[in-house]
Design an enzyme around this catalytic site. Structure first.
Site, short mmCIF file in Angstrom:
data_model
loop_
_atom_site.label_atom_id
_atom_site.label_comp_id
_atom_site.label_asym_id
_atom_site.label_seq_id
_atom_site.Cartn_x
_atom_site.Cartn_y
_atom_site.Cartn_z
N HIS A 283 4.31 10.33 -38.26
CA HIS A 283 3.71 9.02 -38.50
C HIS A 283 3.41 8.87 -39.98
CE1 HIS A 283 1.35 5.38 -37.85
NE2 HIS A 283 0.48 5.89 -38.71
N ASP B 270 -6.89 0.12 -28.19
CA ASP B 270 -6.63 0.05 -29.63
C ASP B 270 -6.06 -1.30 -30.02
OD1 ASP B 270 -6.21 1.17 -32.35
OD2 ASP B 270 -4.13 0.76 -31.83
N ARG C 263 -10.81 -6.01 -35.45
CA ARG C 263 -11.15 -5.49 -36.77
C ARG C 263 -10.42 -6.27 -37.86
NH1 ARG C 263 -8.92 -0.09 -36.40
NH2 ARG C 263 -9.54 0.14 -38.57
N SER D 160 -7.58 4.83 -34.34
CA SER D 160 -6.54 3.86 -34.00
C SER D 160 -5.17 4.53 -34.00
CB SER D 160 -6.57 2.70 -35.00
OG SER D 160 -5.50 1.81 -34.80
N LYS E 43 -3.01 6.45 -30.19
CA LYS E 43 -1.64 6.14 -29.76
C LYS E 43 -0.75 7.37 -29.82
CE LYS E 43 -1.00 2.60 -32.61
NZ LYS E 43 -2.29 2.28 -33.24
#
Length: 425
Positions: free
Chosen positions: A85, A164, A171, A186, A190
């Site tokens: 990621h 999320d 947010r 967040s 996931k």
């Protein structure tokens, strides 16, 4: 399960008290299914921005978000599974060559990716520039591709951590995005729900990154590594520089073209360096002893790329979209490129149509910016420095305004500085 008064929890966090596991385990599903209003969760999120979450609170918060949805299971695959990621940057198309390289070395890479928003591009937007390619795969098709090809890049299903999606949207409109605990939970809710046993994180810092200060990027990286480790996921993070954009292209089709160059054994040196650094880490986390540089040089990674694209309906040999209008910005004098600001380039690409201001906005496949020199490179007067690509030429002026002041030519010498700043595990 016990029930709580959400106003009491808001006051508690406002006043600095840590929330108990049971309180958090009630709070997150209660917000997800509508028993708690947006205005109340916004107040609590703002209290967290100022008061933070300690380690126990953050682990409970993340686990509660995961528990609102389903968890994927890759245990039936014959290959070891690893994911990567990135927190996002400009020219950051690393996922495109990385997934097939790691798959060519024997791993399975289920890359669940997103779309771009603002000046940072989205992996799915880039790949949709390829004729026929589709982001949505059902679980059976995804598993089949992972078994047969070893890599898939697709959109996550709605069942992963639905808390999320709802909390992030809140947010985004309440000024509570900038909280390291909320950012970390967040991302990691996931990724943990995705079910991969190993994860490598690329946390960007600098002008074009979400975390501009290195200290903040390091704190975010440590927080995410802690969350992954606590959940039983072998997690490694790299903090990498995003002062200047990666490579020589920012956009959609222009970045896909660059990824294919890398897979053909060419491509910009910084893109190759970061891709191989992350590939080695991914293989290390799952115990595969293989050389990703060899997988690249031998052409095996390029073969996996072709199979991955075809497996998702795309034609890897089809010509990529080309913008109907281009504008060239030339170097005004000879010298050395001493600065190239990632944010300026990213905003220019966005204004040309490569990105979106709202989630529902369309993007242009061919829009973007390409450039011919990196920091430290010598340029000559009149040399094409930037090329702007768009299908809507009225966008040129605002894109040029974004680039204005974002680069400098001096006497030199100049160095870009290290790309990989720190490894955290």
């Amino acid at each position: 399960m016990d029930s709580y008064d959400v106003v009491d929890l808001i006051r508690a966090k406002r006043d600095g008290r840590a929330l108990a596991d049971a309180e958090i385990e009630w709070l997150i599903p209660a917000y997800t299914d509508g028993r708690i209003g947006d205005e109340q969760m916004a107040a609590l999120a703002m209290a967290i921005v100022f008061r933070g979450l300690d380690e126990a609170e953050l682990n409970a918060w993340t686990a509660a978000m995961i528990a609102t949805g389903e968890r994927m299971d890759f245990s039936g695959l014959q290959r070891p599974v690893v994911d990567k990621h990135s927190t996002g940057g400009v020219g950051d198309m690393i996922t495109l060559p990385l997934a097939p390289i790691v798959a060519a070395c024997g791993a399975a890479v289920p890359q669940l990716s997103g779309r771009g928003l603002g000046h940072t591009g989205g992996t799915l937007d880039k790949l949709e520039a390829i004729s026929g390619w589709r982001a949505d795969l059902d679980p059976a098709a995804m598993m089949r591709l992972l078994d047969e090809v070893g890599a898939v890049i697709c959109s996550p299903g709605p069942g992963l951590a639905p808390a999320d999606k709802k909390l992030y949207a809140l947010r985004d409109v309440t000024g509570t995005v900038e909280s390291i605990p909320l950012i970390a939970s967040s991302i990691m809710s996931k990724k943990i729900a995705e079910g991969t046993p190993a994860l490598v994180l690329d946390v960007k810092t600098g002008a074009g990154a979400f975390m501009r200060r290195r200290a903040d990027a390091e704190q975010l990286a440590r927080t995410m590594v802690g969350l992954g480790t606590a959940a039983g996921v072998r997690t490694v993070a790299y903090v990498t520089s995003m002062e200047s954009p990666l490579g020589r292209a920012a956009g959609n089709a222009v970045e896909v073209a660059q990824a294919v160059d890398v897979l053909n054994g060419d491509g910009p040196a910084d893109v190759v360096e970061l891709t191989l650094t992350l590939a080695r880490a991914m293989l290390e986390t799952v115990g595969i002893e293989a050389d990703p540089a060899e997988a690249l040089a031998s052409g095996r990674a390029l073969q996996v790329w072709g199979a991955m694209i075809r497996g998702q309906g795309g034609d890897p040999d089809a010509p990529l979209p080309v913008a109907s209008h281009t504008r060239v910005i030339e170097a005004p004098r000879p010298g050395v490129l001493t600065r190239l600001d990632a944010l300026a380039v990213g905003v220019a690409a966005w204004r040309l149509g490569a990105g979106r201001a709202r989630k529902e906005d369309p993007v242009q496949a061919a829009a973007g910016v390409t450039w011919t020199a990196g920091v430290g490179d010598r340029v000559e007067a009149g040399q094409p420095l930037f090329t702007l690509h768009t299908d809507t030429p009225e966008r040129f002026e605002r894109a040029e305004q974004a680039l204005d002041g974002g680069w400098e030519i001096g006497e030199g010498p100049a160095e870009a500085g290290p790309l990989v700043l720190e490894r955290i595990e």
